[in-house]
Write an enzyme that holds these catalytic residues in place. Sequence first.
Site, PDB file in Angstrom:
ATOM      1  N   GLY A  14       0.814  -1.211   0.000  1.00 22.63           N
ATOM      2  CA  GLY A  14       0.000   0.000   0.000  1.00 22.63           C
ATOM      3  C   GLY A  14       0.843   1.254   0.000  1.00 22.63           C
ATOM      4  O   GLY A  14       0.565   2.200   0.739  1.00 22.63           O
ATOM      5  N   THR A  16       1.432   3.570  -2.376  1.00 22.44           N
ATOM      6  CA  THR A  16       1.216   4.623  -3.381  1.00 22.44           C
ATOM      7  C   THR A  16       0.553   5.878  -2.831  1.00 22.44           C
ATOM      8  O   THR A  16       0.600   6.925  -3.468  1.00 22.44           O
ATOM      9  CB  THR A  16       0.351   4.090  -4.538  1.00 22.44           C
ATOM     10  OG1 THR A  16      -0.914   3.646  -4.027  1.00 22.44           O
ATOM     11  CG2 THR A  16       1.054   2.946  -5.250  1.00 22.44           C
ATOM     12  N   ARG A  17      -0.081   5.772  -1.654  1.00 21.23           N
ATOM     13  CA  ARG A  17      -0.831   6.909  -1.136  1.00 21.23           C
ATOM     14  C   ARG A  17      -0.653   7.025   0.372  1.00 21.23           C
ATOM     15  O   ARG A  17      -0.244   6.086   1.037  1.00 21.23           O
ATOM     16  CB  ARG A  17      -2.332   6.753  -1.425  1.00 21.23           C
ATOM     17  CG  ARG A  17      -2.698   6.666  -2.887  1.00 21.23           C
ATOM     18  CD  ARG A  17      -4.205   6.487  -3.049  1.00 21.23           C
ATOM     19  NE  ARG A  17      -4.673   5.281  -2.371  1.00 21.23           N
ATOM     20  CZ  ARG A  17      -5.956   4.996  -2.173  1.00 21.23           C
ATOM     21  NH1 ARG A  17      -6.887   5.842  -2.557  1.00 21.23           N
ATOM     22  NH2 ARG A  17      -6.310   3.870  -1.567  1.00 21.23           N
ATOM     23  N   ASN A  93       1.149  -2.057   5.261  1.00 22.15           N
ATOM     24  CA  ASN A  93       0.377  -0.824   5.359  1.00 22.15           C
ATOM     25  C   ASN A  93      -0.953  -0.879   4.606  1.00 22.15           C
ATOM     26  O   ASN A  93      -1.883  -0.164   4.950  1.00 22.15           O
ATOM     27  CB  ASN A  93       1.202   0.354   4.821  1.00 22.15           C
ATOM     28  CG  ASN A  93       0.374   1.619   4.725  1.00 22.15           C
ATOM     29  OD1 ASN A  93       0.018   2.229   5.730  1.00 22.15           O
ATOM     30  ND2 ASN A  93       0.009   2.013   3.503  1.00 22.15           N
ATOM     31  N   SER A 146      -4.656   0.347  13.814  1.00 21.82           N
ATOM     32  CA  SER A 146      -5.499   1.538  13.968  1.00 21.82           C
ATOM     33  C   SER A 146      -6.081   1.540  15.369  1.00 21.82           C
ATOM     34  O   SER A 146      -6.372   0.480  15.932  1.00 21.82           O
ATOM     35  CB  SER A 146      -6.640   1.537  12.946  1.00 21.82           C
ATOM     36  OG  SER A 146      -7.613   2.524  13.265  1.00 21.82           O
ATOM     37  N   TYR A 158     -13.713  -3.269   9.869  1.00 19.96           N
ATOM     38  CA  TYR A 158     -12.420  -2.593   9.938  1.00 19.96           C
ATOM     39  C   TYR A 158     -11.831  -2.718  11.338  1.00 19.96           C
ATOM     40  O   TYR A 158     -10.652  -3.069  11.506  1.00 19.96           O
ATOM     41  CB  TYR A 158     -12.592  -1.125   9.561  1.00 19.96           C
ATOM     42  CG  TYR A 158     -11.307  -0.343   9.479  1.00 19.96           C
ATOM     43  CD1 TYR A 158     -10.432  -0.514   8.408  1.00 19.96           C
ATOM     44  CD2 TYR A 158     -10.959   0.587  10.461  1.00 19.96           C
ATOM     45  CE1 TYR A 158      -9.250   0.200   8.323  1.00 19.96           C
ATOM     46  CE2 TYR A 158      -9.781   1.304  10.379  1.00 19.96           C
ATOM     47  CZ  TYR A 158      -8.927   1.110   9.313  1.00 19.96           C
ATOM     48  OH  TYR A 158      -7.763   1.825   9.236  1.00 19.96           O
ATOM     49  N   LYS A 162      -8.331  -4.795  12.427  1.00 20.20           N
ATOM     50  CA  LYS A 162      -7.177  -4.136  13.042  1.00 20.20           C
ATOM     51  C   LYS A 162      -6.872  -4.705  14.423  1.00 20.20           C
ATOM     52  O   LYS A 162      -5.704  -4.783  14.830  1.00 20.20           O
ATOM     53  CB  LYS A 162      -7.419  -2.628  13.120  1.00 20.20           C
ATOM     54  CG  LYS A 162      -7.477  -1.951  11.744  1.00 20.20           C
ATOM     55  CD  LYS A 162      -6.195  -2.160  10.951  1.00 20.20           C
ATOM     56  CE  LYS A 162      -6.193  -1.373   9.645  1.00 20.20           C
ATOM     57  NZ  LYS A 162      -4.942  -1.527   8.890  1.00 20.20           N
ATOM     58  N   ILE A 191      -5.832  10.509  11.049  1.00 17.43           N
ATOM     59  CA  ILE A 191      -4.714  10.962  10.226  1.00 17.43           C
ATOM     60  C   ILE A 191      -5.268  11.521   8.918  1.00 17.43           C
ATOM     61  O   ILE A 191      -6.273  11.033   8.394  1.00 17.43           O
ATOM     62  CB  ILE A 191      -3.746   9.800   9.926  1.00 17.43           C
ATOM     63  CG1 ILE A 191      -3.290   9.111  11.229  1.00 17.43           C
ATOM     64  CG2 ILE A 191      -2.539  10.292   9.131  1.00 17.43           C
ATOM     65  CD1 ILE A 191      -2.505   9.975  12.179  1.00 17.43           C
TER      66      ILE A 191
END
Length: 256
Positions: A14, A16-17, A93, A146, A158, A162, A191
């Site tokens: 992950g 790229t962003r 990530n 997270s 989610y 995590k 974030i």
Amino acid sequence: MSGRFNGKSFVVTGGTRGIGRAIVLGAAADGARVVFCGRGESAPVGAEVEAAVRAAGGQARFVPADVAVEADIERLFDNALGWLDEVHIVVNNAGVTRGSLLVQTALEDWQYVLDVNLRGPFLVCRRAVDDMLSQGSGGRIVNVASFTANGLVGAASYAASKSALLSLTRSVAKEYGRRRIFCNAVVPGFIETDMTTGYRPAARAALAQLSPYGRFGLAEEVAGTVLFLASDEASFVTGDAVYVAGAVRDVPRMMS
């Protein structure tokens, strides 16, 4: 380029962003060679990150890969080892979310989130540990969790993924610590990433005020903690979870 990661190599999922991109840029700026992945459709963005690293004098390569697909993870590491010779540091990530209340959550959405957020890190950790054992020189794994692991209204999948990732982190640390393979997690709070850009302005303002800083964290601030855990400075840190959450440890009912 010189730095604390001279002679070290990273694999970042992950990348790229957001937080992943900040980790790739930060590791390369600190002397590492970095292989990073994203899904195939993110290839143009991956090329942009590669170019940014090269412009700063670093070395990085993008490999398209879906972390939930075992064959993609094998190909990612095979490509990485073809360029890097050894993999010293791995960062899990890549992550996704699909928000809805529990009774409105479709099984396919639940499974999709767990596939990316938990199956993916399992596949990556399994391959990374196997390679690190073969190399005989140990290594470091950092998982991006997270603070929603404490529970989150409207995102049970989610939060569950995590929380399980934190348990996976501790298990890997205990199983392979004697072989000098260290495994830790960072636990970001709110974030500035794509996951938080959709919040309504009023919700953003209220959530920001939960922290004494009065703002959301930055991807670069999370990346800095990841790089600490990836470094020799964290020589007695394993099986731990380091919060980067601006003093916010629990998540209120979401106001997005």
